[in-house]
Each structure stands twice: as C-alpha cells, then as structure tokens.
Design a protein around this motif. Structure first.
Motif, PDB file in Angstrom:
ATOM      1  N   VAL A  47      -9.313   2.669  -5.449  1.00 20.70           N
ATOM      2  CA  VAL A  47      -8.286   1.640  -5.531  1.00 20.70           C
ATOM      3  C   VAL A  47      -8.020   1.155  -4.108  1.00 20.70           C
ATOM      4  CG1 VAL A  47      -5.919   1.148  -6.232  1.00 20.70           C
ATOM      5  CG2 VAL A  47      -7.249   2.834  -7.493  1.00 20.70           C
ATOM      6  N   VAL A  48      -8.010  -0.167  -3.910  1.00 17.16           N
ATOM      7  CA  VAL A  48      -7.875  -0.741  -2.576  1.00 17.16           C
ATOM      8  C   VAL A  48      -6.476  -1.307  -2.369  1.00 17.16           C
ATOM      9  CG1 VAL A  48      -8.736  -2.504  -0.991  1.00 17.16           C
ATOM     10  CG2 VAL A  48     -10.324  -1.310  -2.486  1.00 17.16           C
ATOM     11  N   SER A  49      -5.957  -1.083  -1.165  1.00 17.14           N
ATOM     12  CA  SER A  49      -4.713  -1.698  -0.725  1.00 17.14           C
ATOM     13  C   SER A  49      -4.984  -2.271   0.663  1.00 17.14           C
ATOM     14  CB  SER A  49      -3.591  -0.655  -0.666  1.00 17.14           C
ATOM     15  OG  SER A  49      -2.385  -1.255  -0.311  1.00 17.14           O
ATOM     16  N   VAL A  50      -4.527  -3.495   0.909  1.00 19.49           N
ATOM     17  CA  VAL A  50      -4.727  -4.145   2.198  1.00 19.49           C
ATOM     18  C   VAL A  50      -3.377  -4.258   2.886  1.00 19.49           C
ATOM     19  CG1 VAL A  50      -5.556  -6.206   3.390  1.00 19.49           C
ATOM     20  CG2 VAL A  50      -6.683  -5.449   1.284  1.00 19.49           C
ATOM     21  N   VAL A  51      -3.297  -3.724   4.104  1.00 16.04           N
ATOM     22  CA  VAL A  51      -2.077  -3.796   4.898  1.00 16.04           C
ATOM     23  C   VAL A  51      -2.454  -4.290   6.287  1.00 16.04           C
ATOM     24  CG1 VAL A  51      -0.125  -2.505   5.859  1.00 16.04           C
ATOM     25  CG2 VAL A  51      -1.049  -1.877   3.618  1.00 16.04           C
ATOM     26  N   LYS A  52      -1.851  -5.388   6.702  1.00 17.53           N
ATOM     27  CA  LYS A  52      -2.115  -5.976   8.022  1.00 17.53           C
ATOM     28  C   LYS A  52      -3.615  -6.155   8.272  1.00 17.53           C
ATOM     29  CE  LYS A  52       2.155  -4.342  10.064  1.00 17.53           C
ATOM     30  NZ  LYS A  52       2.783  -3.564  11.126  1.00 17.53           N
ATOM     31  N   ASP A  53      -4.312  -6.710   7.309  1.00 14.01           N
ATOM     32  CA  ASP A  53      -5.746  -7.007   7.377  1.00 14.01           C
ATOM     33  C   ASP A  53      -6.635  -5.770   7.488  1.00 14.01           C
ATOM     34  OD1 ASP A  53      -5.456  -9.737   7.060  1.00 14.01           O
ATOM     35  OD2 ASP A  53      -5.245 -10.100   9.212  1.00 14.01           O
ATOM     36  N   VAL A  54      -6.088  -4.591   7.225  1.00 16.85           N
ATOM     37  CA  VAL A  54      -6.888  -3.368   7.201  1.00 16.85           C
ATOM     38  C   VAL A  54      -7.007  -2.928   5.752  1.00 16.85           C
ATOM     39  CG1 VAL A  54      -7.030  -0.967   7.957  1.00 16.85           C
ATOM     40  CG2 VAL A  54      -6.156  -2.704   9.523  1.00 16.85           C
ATOM     41  N   ASN A  55      -8.227  -2.589   5.323  1.00 16.27           N
ATOM     42  CA  ASN A  55      -8.480  -2.162   3.949  1.00 16.27           C
ATOM     43  C   ASN A  55      -8.403  -0.649   3.857  1.00 16.27           C
ATOM     44  OD1 ASN A  55      -9.068  -4.844   3.573  1.00 16.27           O
ATOM     45  ND2 ASN A  55     -11.268  -4.546   3.587  1.00 16.27           N
ATOM     46  N   TYR A  56      -7.631  -0.167   2.894  1.00 18.99           N
ATOM     47  CA  TYR A  56      -7.516   1.260   2.615  1.00 18.99           C
ATOM     48  C   TYR A  56      -7.982   1.462   1.181  1.00 18.99           C
ATOM     49  CZ  TYR A  56      -4.414   1.168   6.676  1.00 18.99           C
ATOM     50  OH  TYR A  56      -3.893   0.993   7.934  1.00 18.99           O
ATOM     51  N   GLU A  57      -8.977   2.325   0.994  1.00 24.31           N
ATOM     52  CA  GLU A  57      -9.482   2.598  -0.352  1.00 24.31           C
ATOM     53  C   GLU A  57      -9.279   4.066  -0.675  1.00 24.31           C
ATOM     54  OE1 GLU A  57     -13.436   2.263  -3.205  1.00 24.31           O
ATOM     55  OE2 GLU A  57     -13.503   1.420  -1.179  1.00 24.31           O
ATOM     56  N   LEU A  58      -8.482   4.335  -1.700  1.00 26.65           N
ATOM     57  CA  LEU A  58      -8.183   5.689  -2.144  1.00 26.65           C
ATOM     58  C   LEU A  58      -9.122   6.053  -3.283  1.00 26.65           C
ATOM     59  CD1 LEU A  58      -6.127   8.083  -1.860  1.00 26.65           C
ATOM     60  CD2 LEU A  58      -4.933   7.046  -3.798  1.00 26.65           C
TER      61      LEU A  58
END
Length: 138
Positions: A47-58
C-alpha cells in the motif's frame, strides 16, 4: 461606483475560477477509475502513501513488515534510518520498530495485519526530521 466595484469583484472571481480549472488539465477526473498523474502504484505489492513527494510503500507478509522509501522513483538511502509503526485493527494496538535491511526498513516476525488495519509510521531517515506517514491496508 457600486456597479464598478461589483464588476471588479466579478471579474476577479471569474479569473480565479479559470486558474483553478487550469490546474488540473490533463487529468481525467470524469473517467471511471481515473487517477492523478502523481498517484503512485505499488512496486512491491503493498500500500502506497505519498508525503512531500516521497513514496512510502508498506508491505506486510507472514514473515514480517517492510517499508520501501523512494523519491521520484529512486530508492532512498535507508542507512541510519528507522520507522516506528503503530498498527490499529479494531481494538487491538501493536507497535514495532523497522530497521534498515537490504532495500527497505523491516521488522521480522508474525504480525496480524488484516485488511482495513490503520498503520501510522514515524519514519526517520538520516539527517532528516521524523515524518508521519499513514496507511490503510487492503
């Protein structure tokens, strides 16, 4: 004088609406299943979340939890980084810490992460302030 003021305010309002409409040209908002150009698809099945143009995939699995971090498609340097995860599923709350391992921040072990679990991560990368990131598992 009142008419002149009314016309000036009307012209300003119309120009603001035109600019706002122009901001989303090229996006197919009306199409079924349309996506923004900046929405990111998972690269590792998570599952992806984007914060301040950085992609985080859990990514959760029977072996553990992994958090992949990338900036504009380039994997971030995770050396010296960590993440504290809080998993909320119904009335159950679980916390764990992820540490650098290969290409992701990871925690080994059996975690119960059913669909709909809310996950709050405090991600700290070397030389940067902690960044809160939120996910809902699918």
């Amino acid at each position: 004088m009142k008419i002149a003021s009314f016309l000036a305010v009307s012209a300003l309002a119309l120009s603001i609406n035109a600019q706002a409409a122009d901001d989303h040209k090229g996006h197919a908002h009306d199409a079924k299943g349309a996506e923004h150009a900046h929405e990111v698809k998972p690269q590792h099945g998570g599952v992806v979340s984007v914060v301040k143009d950085v992609n985080y995939e859990l990514v959760t699995s029977p072996e553990g939890i992994a958090l992949y971090v990338s900036d504009h498609g380039k994997a971030s340097d995770l050396t010296g980084g960590s993440a504290k995860l809080t998993l909320l599923s119904g009335t159950k709350k679980t916390e764990t810490t992820l540490v650098p391992a290969k290409d992701a921040l990871r925690a080994q072990g059996a975690f119960n992460v059913p669909a709909g679990t809310k996950v709050v991560a405090q991600v700290t990368l070397k030389g940067q302030a902690a960044q809160p990131v939120r996910f809902t598992t699918k």
